[in-house]
Scaffold this active site. Structure first.
Site, PDB file in Angstrom:
ATOM      1  N   HIS A   1     -74.586  19.276  16.600  1.00 22.66           N
ATOM      2  CA  HIS A   1     -73.641  19.981  15.724  1.00 22.66           C
ATOM      3  C   HIS A   1     -72.275  20.141  16.385  1.00 22.66           C
ATOM      4  CE1 HIS A   1     -76.864  20.566  12.973  1.00 22.66           C
ATOM      5  NE2 HIS A   1     -77.608  21.107  13.932  1.00 22.66           N
TER       6      HIS A   1
ATOM      7  N   ASP B   1     -58.916  41.718  -0.449  1.00 25.59           N
ATOM      8  CA  ASP B   1     -57.889  42.050  -1.442  1.00 25.59           C
ATOM      9  C   ASP B   1     -58.507  43.097  -2.377  1.00 25.59           C
ATOM     10  OD1 ASP B   1     -59.499  40.676  -3.251  1.00 25.59           O
ATOM     11  OD2 ASP B   1     -57.931  39.302  -3.937  1.00 25.59           O
TER      12      ASP B   1
ATOM     13  N   THR C   1     -63.874  36.418  -5.884  1.00 23.35           N
ATOM     14  CA  THR C   1     -64.884  35.353  -5.851  1.00 23.35           C
ATOM     15  C   THR C   1     -65.246  34.933  -4.434  1.00 23.35           C
ATOM     16  OG1 THR C   1     -63.125  33.715  -5.876  1.00 23.35           O
ATOM     17  CG2 THR C   1     -64.043  34.344  -8.025  1.00 23.35           C
TER      18      THR C   1
HETATM   19  C1  RB5 Z   1     -57.781  38.706  -7.744  1.00 21.14           C
HETATM   20  O1  RB5 Z   1     -57.736  39.111  -9.064  1.00 21.14           O
HETATM   21  C2  RB5 Z   1     -58.652  37.473  -7.604  1.00 21.14           C
HETATM   22  O2  RB5 Z   1     -57.993  36.365  -8.100  1.00 21.14           O
HETATM   23  C3  RB5 Z   1     -59.025  37.277  -6.141  1.00 21.14           C
HETATM   24  O3  RB5 Z   1     -59.671  38.413  -5.679  1.00 21.14           O
HETATM   25  C4  RB5 Z   1     -59.941  36.113  -5.827  1.00 21.14           C
HETATM   26  O4  RB5 Z   1     -61.065  36.110  -6.637  1.00 21.14           O
HETATM   27  C5  RB5 Z   1     -59.316  34.797  -5.708  1.00 21.14           C
HETATM   28  O5  RB5 Z   1     -59.947  33.793  -5.351  1.00 21.14           O
END
Ligand code: RB5
Length: 144
Positions: free
Chosen positions: A131, A7, A65
């Site tokens: 595993h 994203d 994240t």
């Molecule tokens: C986008 O702003 C952010 O929320 C996305 O990239 C991510 O960190 C979501 O988990």
């Protein structure tokens, strides 16, 4: 074939990873985004669908994240997505979890560490043995 997607929060890091893949001659299918604001579940779905259809063996997904995109990826049957912040995690998620999608946080780690993680993820084989039994149990949970 590798499928990759991000994203807007993961776009800058994706560019660094694409540069590394190009240098290594590793083929990939880039499922977006191109820096514009978008919703990470949509990108996770694009990449995971390619894997489910057998058109990609592994995937790399990046958001800010790495959390949202890994949660989204793990909602897909047959997908074992692992959010990794270092090489050790990437190595062991291949050895023990047979992870087929690597998730990264573009706002969490830098390009140097990311490339080491990608390298470990792509070059480590699943260990199998005990595993495999655990992977089979994950599949059972998925099917219930
Ligand atoms: C986008 O702003 C952010 O929320 C996305 O990239 C991510 O960190 C979501 O988990």
């Amino acid at each position: 074939m590798l499928a990759i997607g991000c994203d807007h929060g993961g776009y800058a890091l994706k560019l660094e990873i694409l540069k590394y893949l190009d240098e290594k001659g590793i083929e990939y299918n880039d499922m977006g985004c191109n820096g514009e604001s978008c919703d990470y579940p949509d990108i996770a779905h694009e990449v995971c669908t390619l894997i489910q259809k057998g058109e990609a063996e592994k995937g790399i997904l990046i958001c800010g994240t790495g959390i949202g995109i890994s949660i989204s990826a793990n909602k897909h049957k047959g997908i074992r997505a692992a959010l990794c912040t270092d090489e050790y995690m990437a190595k062991y998620t291949r050895l023990h979890n047979d992870a087929n999608v690597l998730c990264l946080g573009g706002r969490v780690i830098g390009g140097g560490v990311a490339v080491e993680i990608v390298d470990a993820f792509l070059s480590t084989e699943f260990e199998g043995g005990r595993h495999q039994r655990r992977i089979d149990k994950i599949t059972e949970l998925e099917n219930n």
